[in-house]
Design a protein around this motif. Structure first.
Motif, PDB file in Angstrom:
ATOM      1  N   VAL A  88     -10.880  29.213  60.932  1.00 29.46           N
ATOM      2  CA  VAL A  88     -10.867  29.860  59.623  1.00 29.46           C
ATOM      3  C   VAL A  88     -12.218  30.533  59.316  1.00 29.46           C
ATOM      4  O   VAL A  88     -13.248  30.176  59.868  1.00 29.46           O
ATOM      5  CB  VAL A  88     -10.551  28.845  58.501  1.00 29.46           C
ATOM      6  N   GLY A  90     -14.385  31.576  55.693  1.00 29.09           N
ATOM      7  CA  GLY A  90     -14.311  31.296  54.265  1.00 29.09           C
ATOM      8  C   GLY A  90     -15.664  31.266  53.594  1.00 29.09           C
ATOM      9  O   GLY A  90     -16.664  31.775  54.118  1.00 29.09           O
ATOM     10  N   SER A  97     -22.518  25.553  52.518  1.00 24.67           N
ATOM     11  CA  SER A  97     -21.988  25.958  53.827  1.00 24.67           C
ATOM     12  C   SER A  97     -22.925  25.672  54.986  1.00 24.67           C
ATOM     13  O   SER A  97     -22.490  25.617  56.134  1.00 24.67           O
ATOM     14  CB  SER A  97     -21.631  27.448  53.813  1.00 24.67           C
ATOM     15  N   VAL A 104     -14.004  22.992  51.397  1.00 23.64           N
ATOM     16  CA  VAL A 104     -13.714  24.340  50.919  1.00 23.64           C
ATOM     17  C   VAL A 104     -12.369  24.333  50.209  1.00 23.64           C
ATOM     18  O   VAL A 104     -11.402  23.749  50.712  1.00 23.64           O
ATOM     19  CB  VAL A 104     -13.675  25.350  52.092  1.00 23.64           C
ATOM     20  N   ASN A 108     -10.111  29.729  49.304  1.00 23.96           N
ATOM     21  CA  ASN A 108     -11.313  30.423  49.763  1.00 23.96           C
ATOM     22  C   ASN A 108     -11.372  30.558  51.280  1.00 23.96           C
ATOM     23  O   ASN A 108     -12.433  30.828  51.848  1.00 23.96           O
ATOM     24  CB  ASN A 108     -12.570  29.694  49.276  1.00 23.96           C
ATOM     25  N   LEU A 109     -10.238  30.396  51.928  1.00 22.01           N
ATOM     26  CA  LEU A 109     -10.164  30.475  53.386  1.00 22.01           C
ATOM     27  C   LEU A 109      -9.141  31.512  53.824  1.00 22.01           C
ATOM     28  O   LEU A 109      -8.135  31.746  53.146  1.00 22.01           O
ATOM     29  CB  LEU A 109      -9.766  29.120  53.972  1.00 22.01           C
ATOM     30  N   THR A 110      -9.401  32.105  54.993  1.00 20.76           N
ATOM     31  CA  THR A 110      -8.438  32.996  55.632  1.00 20.76           C
ATOM     32  C   THR A 110      -8.509  32.738  57.141  1.00 20.76           C
ATOM     33  O   THR A 110      -9.558  32.311  57.646  1.00 20.76           O
ATOM     34  CB  THR A 110      -8.762  34.469  55.308  1.00 20.76           C
ATOM     35  N   TYR A 125     -18.930  36.668  54.768  1.00 30.29           N
ATOM     36  CA  TYR A 125     -18.485  36.646  53.368  1.00 30.29           C
ATOM     37  C   TYR A 125     -19.430  37.363  52.402  1.00 30.29           C
ATOM     38  O   TYR A 125     -19.031  38.345  51.754  1.00 30.29           O
ATOM     39  CB  TYR A 125     -18.247  35.211  52.892  1.00 30.29           C
ATOM     40  N   ALA A 259     -11.179  35.764  49.365  1.00 29.54           N
ATOM     41  CA  ALA A 259     -10.478  35.503  50.621  1.00 29.54           C
ATOM     42  C   ALA A 259      -9.612  36.688  51.028  1.00 29.54           C
ATOM     43  O   ALA A 259      -9.441  36.960  52.222  1.00 29.54           O
ATOM     44  CB  ALA A 259      -9.630  34.238  50.493  1.00 29.54           C
TER      45      ALA A 259
END
Length: 307
Positions: A88, A90, A97, A104, A108-110, A125, A259
């Motif tokens: 992922v 994010g 982070s 997370v 807020n993740l892809t 990001y 995201a």
């Protein structure tokens, strides 16, 4: 136990340390990510020194960082979009982070495309969303001319490419050693410093339509002196000038969730339409050295930590 960057008071690079902390446990709607790469950004240094305490107050000990990419280590209740082992990209909204394990929010993740390196994904990001937002804010039309300051930096290097994709003629202000990279990406390079206004006018005799400032230090005033309309100027660095003159600092009318923008940028990178230059990669334990390089403010692209 797991490792994470921490600092116990406002200060310079010397306050940063890598600490042993308890393993985080995901709550409802959260994902625990084992971080493979985490980008670093100038805004984090400003927060750490206390220069932005009125906007971003801190509690101590504080973590640091937003950018991240990694592998799903654990999912909390209510999470059905990701499973353990998924790769992922994010961001953390908790300044957390820069660590081995990070909680997370699932929104807020892809997913990370296979063809994107960890370093590129982990540094995407903040710079990517800032560049995307700035370009959308000034609402470029095909055939217009835009000037972008610090055009080879973390945000600038992405902004010039996105502006070119919008069909604009792009003039990039950068050190001469970065001019070749700008030229290969269809950008007209201009050296900054004394006489820059005259060099810009010579490169764009028909005038400048828009200006994106990713550096600060007088570029808003330069844009105004070049005749650029207030509503076509965006700065991500000089908030005092933005307040004084009323130029933009926000992503614009087409802003979308982070995201979603990350997914769009990741797809462009995976398809070869967008490049994220990586200036350097440091192990997490060398976080001080990484920020020392960043704060010289002459970086081409992103600096990334690898836990």
């Amino acid at each position: 136990m797991t490792k994470a960057v921490r600092y116990d008071e406002f200060g310079g690079i010397e306050v940063l340390r890598v600490a042993e902390v308890d393993r985080p446990a995901p709550e409802y709607g959260q994902v625990l990510v084992r971080v493979k790469a985490a980008g670093i950004n100038p805004g984090e240094a400003a927060i750490r020194t206390g220069a932005m305490a009125d906007i971003f107050p801190s509690t101590f000990p504080s973590g640091q960082g937003s950018d991240l990419a990694g592998v799903v280590a654990e999912v909390g209740a209510g999470v059905d979009r990701f499973v353990v082992g998924d790769e992922v990209i994010g961001f953390s909204e908790r300044r957390a982070s820069q660590a081995e394990l990070v909680l997370v929010d699932v929104d807020n993740l892809t997913p990370k495309p296979d063809s994107i390196s960890w370093e590129v994904a982990g540094g995407l990001y903040v710079a990517g969303v800032a560049a995307w937002g700035a370009v959308h804010s000034i609402q470029l039309d095909s055939g217009e001319t835009v000037v972008i300051s610090a055009a080879a930096g973390g945000v600038g290097s992405l902004a010039v490419q996105l502006a070119r994709r919008a069909g604009a003629t792009v003039i990039g202000l950068a050190s001469e050693h970065n001019h070749e990279w700008l030229q290969t990406h269809g950008v007209i390079p201009i050296a900054y410093g004394d006489g820059v206004a005259d060099r810009i006018k010579a490169a764009a005799p028909s005038g400048i339509d828009a200006f994106i400032d990713t550096y600060g230090g007088g570029y808003v005033e330069l844009a105004l002196a070049l005749g650029v309309a207030v509503e076509r100027i965006d700065t991500i660095a000089d908030f005092a000038a933005a307040a004084r003159y009323g130029v933009k600092t926000e992503p614009g009318t087409n802003a979308r969730p982070g995201a979603e923008v990350l997914a769009e940028l990741a797809a462009l990178i995976a398809d070869g339409h967008l490049e994220v230059p990586i200036a350097n990669v440091y192990p997490l334990t060398q976080v001080r050295q990484a920020y020392t390089e960043l704060e010289r403010r002459h970086t081409h692209g992103k600096i990334v930590l690898r836990p």
